[in-house]
Design a protein around this motif. Structure first.
Motif, mmCIF file in Angstrom:
data_model
loop_
_atom_site.group_PDB
_atom_site.id
_atom_site.type_symbol
_atom_site.label_atom_id
_atom_site.label_comp_id
_atom_site.label_asym_id
_atom_site.label_seq_id
_atom_site.Cartn_x
_atom_site.Cartn_y
_atom_site.Cartn_z
ATOM 1 N N UNK A 140 43.625 29.026 39.206
ATOM 2 C CA UNK A 140 44.799 29.562 39.916
ATOM 3 C C UNK A 140 44.465 30.815 40.721
ATOM 4 N N UNK A 141 43.191 31.231 40.646
ATOM 5 C CA UNK A 141 42.760 32.369 41.458
ATOM 6 C C UNK A 141 42.696 33.701 40.746
ATOM 7 N N UNK A 142 42.934 33.716 39.442
ATOM 8 C CA UNK A 142 42.841 34.965 38.679
ATOM 9 C C UNK A 142 41.365 35.380 38.585
ATOM 10 N N UNK A 143 41.071 36.635 38.834
ATOM 11 C CA UNK A 143 39.689 37.106 38.828
ATOM 12 C C UNK A 143 39.077 37.021 37.438
ATOM 13 N N UNK A 144 37.761 36.920 37.383
ATOM 14 C CA UNK A 144 37.066 36.867 36.100
ATOM 15 C C UNK A 144 37.340 38.132 35.282
#
Length: 296
Positions: free
Chosen positions: A62-66
């Motif tokens: 969903x595009x959440x950063x690591x």
């Protein structure tokens, strides 16, 4: 589920700030909602690692950063460690979990020229807000305190005679920081304006809004962004960058790492060492210009 007990534990026994406990709570509720919607599992106390892994995959996709994913998983890991201690579970499902790889985060501090541009050349208004704003910037830069620590400062914490301020840091740990003469003068000047406010709701605290209420976090951020946008092209202009600037400038001028660690209120040197990359850059410059071998 023991989420409510866990949040109370963080707040009352671990002395975590309301901001931190809220973040933990939000992470746990988000995972609970995911399990309910995707797997019809309402109780997250007894889950397998595969469900957690599915959440990690969904977050990344969903595009959440690591970095953000790792923070959310850290919340889960702390929760399951809490359950383990209570005997509610016998195995922590995240015991063998490995954090996602993240790019090294380098924050660029303000230069001495930029700091001079704001503190010495900026025409702050000669009123309550102008004096307050300048004192906020001065204090963040000359003490390295965190935004939450600044907001929590009380009038009784400033000792102008001893030239010190008492700061209540993370986990309610107190530390004493030296106060510079210029900062003391700004504080005394601001305090005169502060005492002339028509209404003061939170009299114990140093930094107030024009209506006399305790300063809030987003206002501090807006103040820093407002003034530094006039002198700096850096993308990130925040209170934390001023803390970073404080540490970097001290190290560049020869301060030892342990002293900076104490001033920042870090529990370990590892936390302080993230500020040394700019000092190393300064050393490289000196090395490059001074070493005889470089002249060949």
């Amino acid at each position: 589920m023991a989420i409510k007990s866990f949040i109370s534990y963080l707040s009352l026994e671990k002395n975590y700030s309301p901001h931190t406990t809220k973040a933990y709570h939000n992470d746990l509720i988000a995972f609970q909602n995911f399990c309910k919607q995707q797997f019809d599992v309402g109780d997250i106390d007894q889950v397998s690692y595969s469900l957690i892994r599915s959440w990690v995959v969904a977050l990344v996709e969903s595009g959440v950063s690591h970095r953000s994913v790792n923070r959310k998983i850290a919340s889960l890991k702390a929760y399951y460690k809490f359950l383990l201690g209570l005997g509610i579970i016998s195995i922590n499902p995240l015991a063998k979990h490995k954090a996602l790889k993240t790019a090294k985060k380098i924050e660029i501090p303000f230069s001495e020229v930029e700091m001079e541009g704001v503190l010495s050349q900026m025409p702050f208004e000669d009123n309550f807000e102008g004096r307050r704003d300048k004192l906020i910037i001065e204090l963040l830069y000359t003490t390295g305190i965190r935004r939450a620590e600044l907001i929590g400062l009380k009038v009784k914490d400033v000792d102008c005679q001893a030239m010190t301020i008492k700061v209540l840091g993370k986990r309610n740990k107190e530390r004493i920081i030296p106060l510079l003469e210029a900062t003391k003068e700004l504080f005394l000047s601001y305090n005169l304006q502060r005492n002339e406010l028509e209404t003061v709701e939170d009299d114990a605290y140093i930094f107030l809004t024009e209506k006399g209420n305790k300063m809030y976090e987003t206002l501090v951020y807006r103040i820093i962004n407002k003034y530094f946008s006039l002198v700096s092209a850096k993308v990130k202009k925040s209170p934390h960058i001023l803390r970073h600037t404080f540490a970097t400038h001290l190290l560049n001028k020869g301060a030892d790492l342990n002293s900076v660690k104490e001033l920042l209120g870090h529990s370990s040197l590892a936390s302080t060492q993230v500020y040394t990359h700019n000092s190393i850059a300064e050393l490289k410059k000196v090395h490059f210009s001074a070493h005889p071998r470089n002249k060949k």
